[in-house]
Design a protein around this motif. Structure first.
Motif, short mmCIF file in Angstrom:
data_model
loop_
_atom_site.label_atom_id
_atom_site.label_comp_id
_atom_site.label_asym_id
_atom_site.label_seq_id
_atom_site.Cartn_x
_atom_site.Cartn_y
_atom_site.Cartn_z
N LEU A 76 8.18 -22.51 4.49
CA LEU A 76 7.51 -22.05 3.20
C LEU A 76 6.71 -23.38 2.60
N ARG A 77 5.40 -23.57 2.93
CA ARG A 77 4.75 -24.56 2.26
C ARG A 77 3.88 -24.03 1.10
N HIS A 78 3.32 -23.00 1.46
CA HIS A 78 2.43 -22.36 0.44
C HIS A 78 3.05 -21.02 0.18
N VAL A 79 3.02 -20.58 -1.06
CA VAL A 79 3.41 -19.29 -1.29
C VAL A 79 2.43 -18.57 -2.42
N THR A 80 2.03 -17.41 -2.64
CA THR A 80 1.34 -16.80 -3.69
C THR A 80 2.07 -15.80 -4.08
N VAL A 81 2.08 -15.82 -5.55
CA VAL A 81 2.94 -14.84 -6.49
C VAL A 81 1.53 -14.00 -7.10
N ILE A 82 1.53 -12.76 -6.83
CA ILE A 82 0.58 -11.91 -7.47
C ILE A 82 1.28 -11.26 -8.86
N GLY A 83 0.93 -11.67 -9.63
CA GLY A 83 1.76 -10.97 -11.11
C GLY A 83 2.96 -12.01 -11.26
N VAL A 84 2.61 -12.77 -12.41
CA VAL A 84 3.53 -13.83 -12.90
C VAL A 84 4.30 -13.37 -14.15
N GLY A 85 4.92 -12.40 -13.92
CA GLY A 85 5.73 -11.65 -15.16
C GLY A 85 7.25 -12.30 -14.95
N LEU A 86 8.07 -11.28 -15.39
CA LEU A 86 9.56 -11.99 -15.24
C LEU A 86 10.03 -12.05 -13.88
N LEU A 87 9.77 -11.03 -12.95
CA LEU A 87 10.03 -11.14 -11.40
C LEU A 87 9.59 -12.13 -10.85
N GLY A 88 8.14 -11.98 -10.88
CA GLY A 88 7.37 -13.11 -10.36
C GLY A 88 7.52 -14.46 -10.64
N GLY A 89 7.66 -14.61 -11.87
CA GLY A 89 7.75 -15.94 -12.49
C GLY A 89 9.16 -16.49 -12.07
N ALA A 113 1.24 -14.90 8.34
CA ALA A 113 1.78 -15.04 6.95
C ALA A 113 2.63 -13.64 6.86
N ALA A 114 3.56 -13.71 5.92
CA ALA A 114 4.31 -12.51 5.50
C ALA A 114 4.04 -11.94 4.17
N VAL A 115 3.94 -10.68 3.86
CA VAL A 115 3.81 -10.24 2.74
C VAL A 115 5.01 -9.09 2.25
N THR A 116 5.50 -9.52 0.97
CA THR A 116 6.48 -8.51 0.40
C THR A 116 6.28 -8.17 -1.03
N ASP A 117 7.21 -7.56 -1.62
CA ASP A 117 6.81 -7.20 -3.11
C ASP A 117 8.31 -7.16 -3.85
N VAL A 118 8.19 -6.83 -5.04
CA VAL A 118 9.44 -6.59 -5.77
C VAL A 118 9.67 -5.38 -6.63
N GLY A 119 8.82 -4.52 -6.19
CA GLY A 119 8.85 -2.98 -6.47
C GLY A 119 10.03 -2.30 -6.44
N SER A 120 9.93 -1.09 -7.14
CA SER A 120 11.46 -0.51 -7.61
C SER A 120 11.38 0.88 -6.62
N ALA A 173 4.21 -8.81 -7.19
CA ALA A 173 5.17 -8.60 -8.32
C ALA A 173 4.53 -8.18 -9.59
N THR A 174 3.28 -7.35 -9.37
CA THR A 174 2.76 -6.50 -10.51
C THR A 174 3.43 -5.10 -10.45
N PRO A 175 3.16 -4.34 -11.53
CA PRO A 175 3.56 -2.77 -11.36
C PRO A 175 3.08 -2.14 -10.09
N VAL A 176 3.90 -1.44 -9.69
CA VAL A 176 3.71 -0.87 -8.20
C VAL A 176 2.17 0.07 -8.31
N GLY A 177 1.70 0.45 -9.46
CA GLY A 177 0.50 1.28 -9.48
C GLY A 177 -0.54 0.27 -9.08
N ALA A 178 -0.53 -0.92 -9.08
CA ALA A 178 -1.65 -2.00 -8.76
C ALA A 178 -1.61 -2.42 -7.54
N PHE A 179 -0.29 -1.98 -6.61
CA PHE A 179 -0.22 -2.73 -5.49
C PHE A 179 -1.60 -2.31 -4.40
#
Lengths: 307, 307
Positions: B19-32, B107-114, B86-92
């Protein structure tokens, strides 16, 4: 240990002449805590404990909650200014019959039971309608049982609902309210039927929902349950025997609350089925706002419940 | 602050090259929080934050959660080893479309959706079925929103459900599991549909019940609500917009759980109506025992949720 406010606020002298002898019938968590709180307010008050099991009575004596222990309530209540029923509600009728002939003139009788219509009706039939009984429901406790968990500050900061009937003398009601205030509770006055409807919605139905919720997920799903599920099911940890009696003695009011709840649940089901985003958000917003405006704005009881 | 276990257990070197470079889309509570936790594990990791609002991005920069801020995800993901939605699921769907042409090989892609069935289906359609997407659902968070509440230890001790489809390469699944373990979570593997059924029962239905319960009592009754009601309705404090989306994206599974719950509620109604003391006590005992055996025996997540 935090002392009941009466001691800290110096209310003691005004109470002393009124409570010289007190009888607590049932020295468990609530009865034992009431006794300890009284002792903390005024070490000179004499407390008689009544119980079925010698072992519990001995523990209450050892804890300094009671001064004398009795298997028979009659000799205990003879000189008491106040008698507190703190056994399960199902045993109240027997105790009331036992103590009725022995109560001294001017004595007051109250209880700590969770349902009130049946209790007040019964007490007025057995002891008389113009007193000496006034129902009480201190909203305190925990999942723990027995005098070994009793604490002098169990009631501090809690709410106690005092439930006079239309025939209870106002002076007697105020006396019982002052007693609970001495132990640190905030008192709220409600009629017995009004009390039962209120606790059906804020305590008994929530208990039922928590128990059903706890039984819903399969074992595999339960493995990923987090804090939300733990909080939502905390009430399911209550004592089954005690709660069986509460549910049965208040079943009319609980059935009423359950029917109103189920109606709303079916409405929400419709919103989900139709995918009505607007109405769903409205409902969630209303609930969040109501919680913030009531439970969080003026916290009634900020103590963390023991798990 | 408690550091993620990876740091304490010295797992760091094994992860560094991956993990040298990571992108977090949506820097709210979970992303942050994910960004802060990664930084705590390895200060040399470069984190790009993507957001809609300059203000949130600036706050994330100021908090040291991200190194670069972007309104457009394309340039951010070009060199990333891992992209976290890490944005609301509706924006994925929109984000997946935007990043698809720019993801680097490996690259790998994951999410934090419920919710997971819809998300995984969508991601496999837009990014390909054999990777690079693996769904994740870290069971952490609070009623708070926004990067200002983000903490490096938000995930420590929590459970993260990782939801590969039948077509996800096992090596990719293990890689995502190791990522979440690095952040301090215990990982559990479930299929997307199985995940959705599980969270419907242990999270989404409980949320719905809490909101309805919060709206049931009249205002007078609410005045005497105590800790039990507060715990039982805690979930109703969640963000309405976020929960509206969760309920809608998982409505099939929630409707299933709701129907099973309502069946049991009606059974309990019958027991109450008949005054069946024995069966009521049996049900309460079963629920209490199940709670003690699961939630209290091996506590999954012992942190107190913030109110």
């Amino acid at each position: 240990m935090e002392l009941p406010p009466a001691l800290r606020w110096g209310k003691l002298p005004a109470m002393r002449d009124k409570l010289r002898h007190v009888t607590v019938i049932g020295v468990g968590l609530l009865g034992g805590s009431a006794a300890l709180a009284l002792k903390a307010c005024d070490p000179s008050v004499r407390i008689a404990g009544v119980g079925r099991r010698r072992e519990s009575l001995q523990m209450a004596l050892d804890a300094g909650a009671i001064d004398t222990a009795h298997l028979d309530p009659a000799p205990a209540v003879v000189q008491s200014d106040l008698v507190i029923l703190a056994t399960p509600v199902g045993a109240f009728a027997r105790h009331l019959r036992e103590i009725a002939p022995h109560l001294r003139r001017g004595a007051a009788v109250t209880d700590v039971g969770s349902t009130k219509s049946a209790v007040v009706r019964q007490a007025e039939r057995l002891l008389g309608a113009g007193g000496p009984f006034v129902g009480s429901h201190p909203m305190a406790g925990s999942e723990q049982k027995g005098v070994s968990f009793a604490r002098a500050d169990l009631f501090a900061g809690a709410t106690c609902i005092v439930t006079p009937s239309t025939r209870t003398p106002p002076r007697l009601v105020r006396r019982i309210e002052r007693f609970w205030q001495l132990l640190g509770t905030r008192t709220v006055r409600m009629g017995p039927a009004e009390h039962d409807r209120a606790v059906a919605a804020i305590s008994h139905l929530p208990h039922v929902l928590a128990s059903l919720l706890m039984l819903l997920p399969d074992s595999h799903s339960l493995q990923v349950a987090a804090t939300g599920f733990r909080d939502a099911t905390r009430l399911a940890g209550g004592d089954p025997e005690m709660w069986r009696d509460i549910l049965l003695t208040n079943r009319r009011a609980i059935l009423g609350a359950l029917d109103r709840f189920d109606e709303r649940l079916m409405h929400l089901r419709d919103l989900l089925e139709m995918g009505d985003a607007r109405e769903l958000e409205k409902l969630l917003t209303l609930a969040k706002k109501r919680r913030a405006d009531t439970l969080l704005k003026e916290p009634v009881d900020r103590r963390l419940a023991a798990e």
